[in-house]
Design a protein around this motif. Structure first.
Motif, PDB file in Angstrom:
ATOM      1  N   LEU A  32      15.169  11.401  27.406  1.00  0.00           N
ATOM      2  CA  LEU A  32      16.187  12.415  27.108  1.00  0.00           C
ATOM      3  C   LEU A  32      17.558  11.751  26.970  1.00  0.00           C
ATOM      4  O   LEU A  32      18.365  12.110  26.108  1.00  0.00           O
ATOM      5  N   TYR A  58      21.564  22.897  22.801  1.00  0.00           N
ATOM      6  CA  TYR A  58      20.827  21.693  23.190  1.00  0.00           C
ATOM      7  C   TYR A  58      20.628  21.673  24.706  1.00  0.00           C
ATOM      8  O   TYR A  58      19.518  21.469  25.202  1.00  0.00           O
ATOM      9  N   ILE A  98      21.991  11.301  19.423  1.00  0.00           N
ATOM     10  CA  ILE A  98      22.727  12.473  18.928  1.00  0.00           C
ATOM     11  C   ILE A  98      24.241  12.295  19.080  1.00  0.00           C
ATOM     12  O   ILE A  98      25.002  12.575  18.162  1.00  0.00           O
ATOM     13  N   PHE A  99      24.656  11.776  20.246  1.00  0.00           N
ATOM     14  CA  PHE A  99      26.094  11.747  20.529  1.00  0.00           C
ATOM     15  C   PHE A  99      26.752  10.388  20.250  1.00  0.00           C
ATOM     16  O   PHE A  99      27.965  10.307  20.129  1.00  0.00           O
ATOM     17  N   LEU A 108      17.638  10.369  23.584  1.00  0.00           N
ATOM     18  CA  LEU A 108      17.963  11.389  22.581  1.00  0.00           C
ATOM     19  C   LEU A 108      19.462  11.659  22.564  1.00  0.00           C
ATOM     20  O   LEU A 108      20.069  11.796  21.501  1.00  0.00           O
ATOM     21  N   ASN A 109      20.058  11.718  23.763  1.00  0.00           N
ATOM     22  CA  ASN A 109      21.515  11.893  23.809  1.00  0.00           C
ATOM     23  C   ASN A 109      22.225  10.745  23.107  1.00  0.00           C
ATOM     24  O   ASN A 109      23.227  10.942  22.417  1.00  0.00           O
ATOM     25  N   VAL A 130      26.868  14.925  28.307  1.00  0.00           N
ATOM     26  CA  VAL A 130      27.454  13.593  28.160  1.00  0.00           C
ATOM     27  C   VAL A 130      28.950  13.612  28.479  1.00  0.00           C
ATOM     28  O   VAL A 130      29.536  12.585  28.770  1.00  0.00           O
ATOM     29  N   GLY A 176      20.194  13.874  32.078  1.00  0.00           N
ATOM     30  CA  GLY A 176      19.890  13.954  30.657  1.00  0.00           C
ATOM     31  C   GLY A 176      20.845  14.790  29.838  1.00  0.00           C
ATOM     32  O   GLY A 176      20.881  14.652  28.623  1.00  0.00           O
ATOM     33  N   VAL A 177      21.580  15.660  30.469  1.00  0.00           N
ATOM     34  CA  VAL A 177      22.472  16.542  29.697  1.00  0.00           C
ATOM     35  C   VAL A 177      23.916  16.349  30.116  1.00  0.00           C
ATOM     36  O   VAL A 177      24.201  15.781  31.155  1.00  0.00           O
ATOM     37  N   ILE A 196      17.129  21.929  27.025  1.00  0.00           N
ATOM     38  CA  ILE A 196      16.763  20.990  28.093  1.00  0.00           C
ATOM     39  C   ILE A 196      16.409  21.758  29.360  1.00  0.00           C
ATOM     40  O   ILE A 196      15.420  21.471  30.024  1.00  0.00           O
TER      41      ILE A 196
END
Lengths: 302, 302
Positions: A275, B9, A282-283, A278-279, A235, A232-233, B13
């Motif tokens: 999640l 962010y 956002i990105f 959401l990325n 990118v 999820g985190v 998370i």
């Protein structure tokens, strides 16, 4: 072939079966019938209670847990004099539920139920409690889309990649380009899960038959191509986003009749996939016209 | 989004994950690590031995059986002081094998191995022993066909029908009509089995990449639409043959780019499916240019 020769042919086949049965007995000399042979592991009552059963005469502790409960606590089954363990739950709301048996601490896929949900870490069983509340996901006599497993080489991963793709009824003969939804599973699931536990394909079939949605292609990729639990985190570093934009989207747009534009591209994800959604919002807002995060828990942070 | 907000962010998370972990602990108050958590249930040595392991500290008897042996006798595993049961077999010829664990008489799908074979009566696990002998069925970086689950309403059954269909690489853009192979599973298997335990799709991909076969569509139907174990006899009464010719073949020929003629239609079947193949050859010779019964045992009758 006349009737007599058909009869002889049938008699010969019966001979083969008898012979197979004998040799099966010889091969498994300890084989004898048990109360488990004809046991139904799941019985659903008219008032939507579920009775779970398992034949395990030597076990000392059998439990079941699943999403038919609000919390995943394990429910103990009670053993009868035949060695059959049983517990009844509910009434529950008609739906498709997943469940897991534990026998003396060991997770056991229900040997009497072929309906399972494939996940990244193994299998859980599924039980359908039919009723009007779950009618939307029932397998009905309506036109059905196709669910395809596609394999292609992903340069960014240096490996073959599998993805599930739903195409709507009649897709093969369509000439227009369709919108595409990327549908991402949750943590512990995989690219098969949206079409097993999620019944995404049957829900889409039913919505289409009711005229409630437009035909679309739905792409269900694997969310953990890097192997970790949580993609999820990050990118910049997580293999998922590289794979998604450098391999998956180009593959889909080159091989399916989909419109390659922001307003025809949507992304939805559940839990961990939420999640990821959401990325995406956002990105990569320039890539998607619609983003839907589901059950992320993220917005609960204060 | 700048670096600082990305950092915040990411930190948020992590906060969610910590919170989830805490609530998971609260939800499963008995949770603690065990030697089973990181156990590999299958280890394959360089000389093609397979070591099977299972963590079952409370069990009194754990066995494994499978087609890596010539006979299906159950092999006993030995328990160590941590509660891990182990047995080593082989060397075996490199291949894809199925196996089943039994724990105190209960069939247990290996909780550490997601590779399974779906059958009519449940799941068996699969283990691949790589090597040159099994290279023909390896998942390679070659063009891959697609494996599709298709649902359609079968009038003769009065029910929805599921079938697996393989289309070769590039099929979507082909304009010619292809030959079609109907490929039938054995007793206890289902329409999924040829593509799981049988790896039919990967074998076809590899043969095509080597230029050894022509592109074809392969249709893998369910062989027991009547519900019984044995559909090999009684073409007049068995629902299989009605379904096959009244529903399945017309569906395939209306919806796929296949040539609807005897010389472009082939039928192959394994075991029970081999008996169905013999029936096709005997009762429906006008339908098929090629019929291949595999491992029927039938010709052993004297």
């Amino acid at each position: 072939m006349n009737k007599i020769s058909k009869y002889l042919y049938g008699a010969a086949i019966v001979g083969v079966l008898v012979s197979c049965y004998d040799s099966a007995n010889a091969q498994f000399p300890g084989f004898k019938p048990t109360p488990g042979d004809t046991l139904k592991s799941i019985r659903i009552s008219a008032d939507h209670k579920i009775t779970f059963s398992m034949y395990a005469p030597k076990a000392s502790d059998v439990t079941v847990s699943g999403d038919f409960q609000k919390s995943y606590g394990a429910l103990k089954l009670q053993k009868d004099e035949l060695g059959i363990w049983t517990v009844t739950v509910g009434p529950v709301t008609p739906d498709l539920y997943s469940y897991d048996f534990m026998v003396d601490g060991l997770k056991v896929v229900d040997p009497k139920n072929i309906q399972v949900k494939e996940g990244a870490g193994g299998y859980s069983n599924l039980v359908e409690v039919p009723g009007k509340e779950s009618d939307y996901q029932a397998i009905k006599n309506v036109p059905h889309g196709r669910l395809t497993k596609v394999w292609f080489y992903a340069e960014s991963l240096g490996a073959m990649s599998r993805v599930h793709i739903y195409t709507p009824p009649g897709y093969e003969k369509m000439t227009e380009k369709l919108p595409v939804l990327y549908l991402q599973h949750g943590g512990g699931d995989n690219d098969a899960s949206w079409a097993t536990a999620g019944r995404a394909n049957f829900i889409l079939d039913n919505l289409l038959a009711d005229g409630k949605i437009k035909p679309m292609v739905v792409v269900m990729p694997y969310g953990n191509p890097g192997g970790g639990f949580f993609a999820g985190v990050g990118v910049d570093t997580d293999p998922y986003y590289n794979y998604f934009f450098k391999d998956l989207v180009p593959y889909v747009e080159a091989n399916y009749k989909v419109a390659a534009s922001r307003e025809n591209r949507a992304y939805a994800g559940l839990s961990m996939g939420g999640l990821q959604a959401l990325n995406m919002a956002i990105f990569f807002p320039e890539k998607f016209g619609y983003v839907l995060p589901l059950s992320t828990g993220f917005l609960l942070i204060t």
